[in-house]
Design an enzyme around this catalytic site. Structure first.
Site: not given
Ligand code: A2P
Length: 340
Positions: A130, A244
């Site tokens: 990710c 994130h």
């Protein structure tokens, strides 16, 4: 494969699996059938797709027979056991785990960057880590006009990257902290509420980089097809639920101004520039959550490099969407588009 493929989701009850279902639904993916697989613990429960309940099946070695595309998000061990036989039997596996990412036979794909790589698959296509995806999407258009020489990056990673249980731990430990109660961490190794810590992946005793940092560095080189790219990562877990953030310092071959970079990013599909210095409004995980786009901002010259060849920027992306489920569904869409 028929024009509308049969789709299987392995790990359908997990943080990523649930988002894969939503992405297929919201993007009106033309499928002929959808089957959901998880561990025996979930067998018989239901999840909804397009307004109807689908029963979850326990995954076994016969489950994927006849499935055209299987999207795996059930961890490396499940992928290593079930993906190779499924691929051998004719299923195309899009794998969210790290099990096959660095296998030279397995394409590692971000459709905005290296779409052609996916068509060289031998049955398995890997979805990158990710952090790699969220950093790579905004860096690629800059690299296209001015080759990147070096990247130094620091991630601020949310709970979702460690799965649904880690998200629940963040909520439960925060509640306990506010109530003045003791909480013993069960999923992550350190107290999570009102704290942050170096990413929980194992640290290599020789390089002293943890496995997350090593993945990001290796995967960036593979996706950009730059085996010599100089890149160093520091990965940190922060008490954020699902998006994130990454601070990037990037050195280019030639000078690049913040104005040039901002214009390039503003014209890049999949990127949204959020860079309002007057309001001090920049990418935040709370804004990135639930969005397909990677948010990019704080675009400025890196003053530690007086040559003008280095920029600093800050990006945020939904770990569960572009960082995992959405990227996997986009790969499936591109596979089907090529079949016409
Ligand atoms: P289950 O919910 O039945 O445990 P997360 O990343 O959020 O932790 O989710 C992991 C996903 O992987 C869940 O859907 C989980 O199912 C699934 N899973 C875990 N172990 C297996 C297994 N051995 N076979 C199939 N699915 C598994």
């Amino acid at each position: 494969m028929s024009r509308s493929p049969s789709i299987g989701i392995v790990g359908a009850t997990g943080a990523v699996g649930v988002e894969v279902i939503h992405c297929l639904e919201q993007r009106h993916f033309a499928l002929s059938s959808l089957r959901l697989f998880a561990s025996p613990r979930s067998a018989g429960k239901t999840l909804s797709y397009a307004g109807r309940p689908l029963t979850i099946e326990a995954l076994d070695d016969k489950s994927l027979a006849g499935i055209d595309i299987a999207i795996f998000s059930a961890g490396g061990a499940t992928s290593r056991t079930y993906a190779p036989p499924a691929a051998k039997a004719g299923t195309i596996v899009i794998d969210n785990s790290s099990a096959f990412r660095m296998d030279p036979q397995v394409p590692l794909v971000v459709p905005e960057i290296n779409p052609e790589a996916m068509f060289r698959h031998h049955g398995i296509i890997a979805n990158p880590n990710c952090v790699t995806i969220i950093a790579a999407v905004p860096l690629w258009p800059l690299h296209q006009v001015n080759p990147i020489q070096r990247i130094v990056m620091t991630s601020y990673q949310s709970a979702s990257g460690a799965g649904a249980a880690a998200m629940a731990e963040l909520e439960a430990s925060t509640r306990a902290y506010l109530a003045g109660e003791a909480y013993t961490p069960k999923v992550l190794p350190h107290p999570y509420a009102f704290n942050l810590f170096s990413h929980n992946a194992k640290v290599d005793p020789v390089s002293l980089y943890n496995e997350e940092e090593t993945k990001v560095m290796q995967e960036m080189r593979k996706i950009f097809a730059l085996p010599q790219l100089r890149v160093a990562a520091t990965c940190v877990r922060v008490p954020v639920l699902r998006a994130h953030s990454i601070a990037l310092n990037v050195e280019f071959e030639r000078p690049m101004t913040a104005v040039q970079a901002r214009a390039l990013l503003a014209a890049t599909p999949g990127v949204k520039v959020v860079d309002d210095a007057a309001r001090n409004y920049f990418p935040m995980p709370i804004d990135a959550s639930g969005q397909d786009d990677v948010l990019a901002g704080r675009i400025r010259s890196d003053l530690s490099d007086p040559s003008g060849r280095s920029l600093a920027l800050f990006v945020c992306g939904d770990q569960l969407l572009k960082g995992a489920a959405l990227n996997a569904v986009q790969i499936a869409e591109a596979l089907m588009a090529r079949r016409g």
